[in-house]
Design an enzyme around this catalytic site. Sequence first.
Site, short mmCIF file in Angstrom:
data_model
loop_
_atom_site.label_atom_id
_atom_site.label_comp_id
_atom_site.label_asym_id
_atom_site.label_seq_id
_atom_site.Cartn_x
_atom_site.Cartn_y
_atom_site.Cartn_z
N GLU A 1 52.56 43.86 40.75
CA GLU A 1 53.16 44.18 39.65
C GLU A 1 53.84 42.94 38.79
O GLU A 1 54.81 42.42 39.42
CB GLU A 1 53.99 45.64 39.52
CG GLU A 1 54.69 45.78 38.29
CD GLU A 1 53.84 46.07 37.10
OE1 GLU A 1 53.94 45.56 36.04
OE2 GLU A 1 52.73 46.95 37.20
N ASP B 1 46.49 47.00 30.79
CA ASP B 1 46.79 46.88 29.26
C ASP B 1 45.50 46.54 28.64
O ASP B 1 44.73 45.68 28.98
CB ASP B 1 47.81 45.55 29.28
CG ASP B 1 48.26 45.72 27.85
OD1 ASP B 1 47.56 45.72 26.83
OD2 ASP B 1 49.57 45.19 27.59
N THR C 1 47.42 58.27 38.77
CA THR C 1 48.64 57.44 38.65
C THR C 1 49.62 58.48 37.56
O THR C 1 49.24 59.31 37.33
CB THR C 1 48.45 56.38 37.71
OG1 THR C 1 48.00 56.50 36.32
CG2 THR C 1 46.91 55.52 38.42
N GLU C 2 50.77 57.93 37.33
CA GLU C 2 51.69 58.60 36.58
C GLU C 2 51.10 58.83 35.09
O GLU C 2 51.43 59.84 34.60
CB GLU C 2 52.86 57.89 36.59
CG GLU C 2 53.80 57.90 37.91
CD GLU C 2 53.51 56.68 38.99
OE1 GLU C 2 54.08 56.57 39.92
OE2 GLU C 2 52.55 56.05 38.61
N TYR C 3 50.59 57.89 34.60
CA TYR C 3 50.25 57.73 33.35
C TYR C 3 48.92 58.55 33.26
O TYR C 3 48.60 59.52 32.26
CB TYR C 3 49.81 56.27 32.84
CG TYR C 3 51.03 55.49 32.56
CD1 TYR C 3 51.57 55.86 31.11
CD2 TYR C 3 51.12 54.48 33.01
CE1 TYR C 3 52.45 55.28 30.77
CE2 TYR C 3 52.21 53.51 32.72
CZ TYR C 3 53.12 53.99 31.48
OH TYR C 3 54.24 53.21 31.03
N GLU C 4 48.04 58.56 34.22
CA GLU C 4 46.73 59.63 34.17
C GLU C 4 47.27 61.01 34.09
O GLU C 4 46.49 61.73 33.39
CB GLU C 4 45.97 59.18 35.48
CG GLU C 4 44.90 59.92 35.72
CD GLU C 4 44.10 59.43 37.12
OE1 GLU C 4 43.12 60.23 37.32
OE2 GLU C 4 44.65 58.58 37.65
#
Length: 219
Positions: free
Chosen positions: A70, A119, A193-196
């Site tokens: 990251e 991104d 994932t968190e966003y998913e």
Amino acid sequence: MRLRNKPWANEYLNEHPEFCIPHPEQYQGHWTSEVFKNNKPLNIEIGTGKGNFIINLAKANPDQNYVGIEKYPSVLVIALKKLVAENLDNLKLLSYDAIKLKDIFANNEVQKIYLNFSDPWPKKRHQNRRLTSKPFLALYQDILQNDGEIHFKTDNDNLFAFSLSSLEENQWNIIDYTNDLYNSKYLDNNIPTEYEKRFVVMNKNINYLYAKKSNKIIG
């Protein structure tokens, strides 16, 4: 993604060299033997974010080694806190720019690369910054083992279309893909994932593909 600066992030990363590797260049070609001290396969995630995916993947597969990469310390520190709590011995984290992958991994050293909700860099003039663009595929081509794999998920339909085209143009072997992960055969083994999780609640389709490294010499 808007980042909140955490002035203490670098200090916390430095306090845990057992999990967050401070000078990864010194381990190029020797990750399994010197860092993990075993001979298990090495897999990496580029864009680890807050770490939910890579931590759960490592927990589910103790017979594999993982490195989460990251770029932003203020994001990675959240993943590191989770890893410290879990105390997993088969996962390490790096605060590093993916464009320098060849500085830390030798040719044919990595088995799988995971790219999750990268991104999209939507402007055409920025397309070479996309993690599935030709410059990055060339890096992956070198560090992946023969028949090494890329696994890619995104909510961005345009980025997914670009990625399929880019892989094909650069002679990667696209094994399979779906524009609707949550209504596919791949859902049973999916780690969100968190966003998913947010996108799924919003009924946004999730795109997924996996492809294998070409064994041809790419010019």
